[in-house]
Design a protein around this motif. Structure first.
Motif, short mmCIF file in Angstrom:
data_model
loop_
_atom_site.label_atom_id
_atom_site.label_comp_id
_atom_site.label_asym_id
_atom_site.label_seq_id
_atom_site.Cartn_x
_atom_site.Cartn_y
_atom_site.Cartn_z
N LEU A 134 56.49 -28.99 76.90
CA LEU A 134 55.74 -30.24 76.95
C LEU A 134 54.53 -30.19 76.01
CD1 LEU A 134 55.82 -31.26 80.72
CD2 LEU A 134 57.20 -32.16 78.83
N GLU A 135 53.85 -29.05 75.98
CA GLU A 135 52.71 -28.91 75.07
C GLU A 135 53.16 -29.00 73.62
OE1 GLU A 135 50.81 -25.30 76.38
OE2 GLU A 135 50.35 -26.20 78.34
N ASP A 136 54.29 -28.38 73.29
CA ASP A 136 54.85 -28.47 71.95
C ASP A 136 55.21 -29.93 71.62
OD1 ASP A 136 55.97 -27.56 69.44
OD2 ASP A 136 57.96 -27.72 70.37
N SER A 137 55.80 -30.63 72.58
CA SER A 137 56.16 -32.03 72.39
C SER A 137 54.94 -32.88 72.11
CB SER A 137 56.88 -32.57 73.64
OG SER A 137 58.09 -31.87 73.85
N LEU A 138 53.86 -32.65 72.85
CA LEU A 138 52.62 -33.40 72.63
C LEU A 138 52.06 -33.14 71.23
CD1 LEU A 138 51.01 -32.99 76.14
CD2 LEU A 138 51.64 -35.17 75.06
N ALA A 139 52.10 -31.91 70.78
CA ALA A 139 51.61 -31.58 69.44
C ALA A 139 52.45 -32.28 68.38
CB ALA A 139 51.63 -30.06 69.23
N ARG A 140 53.77 -32.27 68.55
CA ARG A 140 54.65 -32.93 67.59
C ARG A 140 54.43 -34.45 67.59
NH1 ARG A 140 60.16 -30.04 69.31
NH2 ARG A 140 61.12 -31.17 67.60
N LEU A 141 54.25 -35.00 68.78
CA LEU A 141 54.00 -36.44 68.91
C LEU A 141 52.67 -36.81 68.25
CD1 LEU A 141 54.84 -39.18 69.99
CD2 LEU A 141 53.85 -38.53 72.20
N THR A 142 51.68 -35.98 68.42
CA THR A 142 50.38 -36.21 67.79
C THR A 142 50.54 -36.32 66.29
OG1 THR A 142 49.20 -35.10 69.57
CG2 THR A 142 48.07 -35.24 67.46
N ASP A 143 51.28 -35.40 65.68
CA ASP A 143 51.50 -35.43 64.24
C ASP A 143 52.26 -36.67 63.81
OD1 ASP A 143 50.22 -32.99 64.07
OD2 ASP A 143 52.06 -31.81 63.92
N LEU A 144 53.32 -37.02 64.54
CA LEU A 144 54.13 -38.19 64.17
C LEU A 144 53.35 -39.49 64.29
CD1 LEU A 144 57.63 -37.65 65.78
CD2 LEU A 144 57.16 -38.04 63.39
N ALA A 145 52.65 -39.68 65.38
CA ALA A 145 51.92 -40.93 65.61
C ALA A 145 50.75 -41.08 64.64
CB ALA A 145 51.44 -41.00 67.05
N ALA A 146 50.11 -39.97 64.30
CA ALA A 146 48.97 -40.03 63.39
C ALA A 146 49.42 -40.43 61.98
CB ALA A 146 48.25 -38.68 63.37
#
Length: 148
Positions: A134-146
């Protein structure tokens, strides 16, 4: 029932994060453990999708929570030989505008109902891994959304 959740701040507006999380074809780009995803039918609440895990397992999923642009959730059931109908997983993505930080708080929630006590014990042993995913998913989502 086994519940794991994590949250993070994303430096992007709710609408930008929503654009990523509500599209099934984007799941492999941000959700750890997903190799492929495709819409089988429908849109929004009730949409059916096929999600393939990195280990090759396929799960048919149905969107069971949909409140644009702040909540999406789906229920997965294993498909194929040996799949147990009573085993299921629900995944929720909650988005909350964070006006103080000019971004979005993203909360990922995974709820699992294992197929029996042995599977439950194995899942409990793997809780640390689920949290890390989940932490990895949040980091990846942060990069994509930004990036947008």
């Amino acid at each position: 029932m086994i519940l794991v959740e994590r949250s993070a701040h994303v430096a992007a507006p709710v609408e930008a994060v929503w654009d990523v999380v509500q599209r099934a074809e984007q799941l492999p780009a941000w959700l750890a453990g997903v190799r492929a995803a495709e819409v089988l039918s429908g849109e929004g609440f009730g949409r059916r999708q096929l999600v393939q895990a990195g280990r090759g397992a396929a799960h048919e999923a149905e969107v069971i929570a949909y409140q644009e642009p702040t909540l999406i959730g789906w229920r997965e059931r294993a498909k194929g030989a040996g799949a147990r109908a009573e085993a299921r997983t629900e995944i929720y993505v909650q988005l909350t505008p964070d006006e103080q930080e000019s971004g979005t708080v993203v909360r990922l929630i995974v709820v699992r109902w294992p197929a029996g006590p042995v599977k439950a014990a194995l899942l409990r042993l793997g809780l640390r891994r689920v949290g890390a995913d989940l932490e990895d998913s949040l980091a990846r989502l942060t990069d994509l959304a930004a990036v947008g």
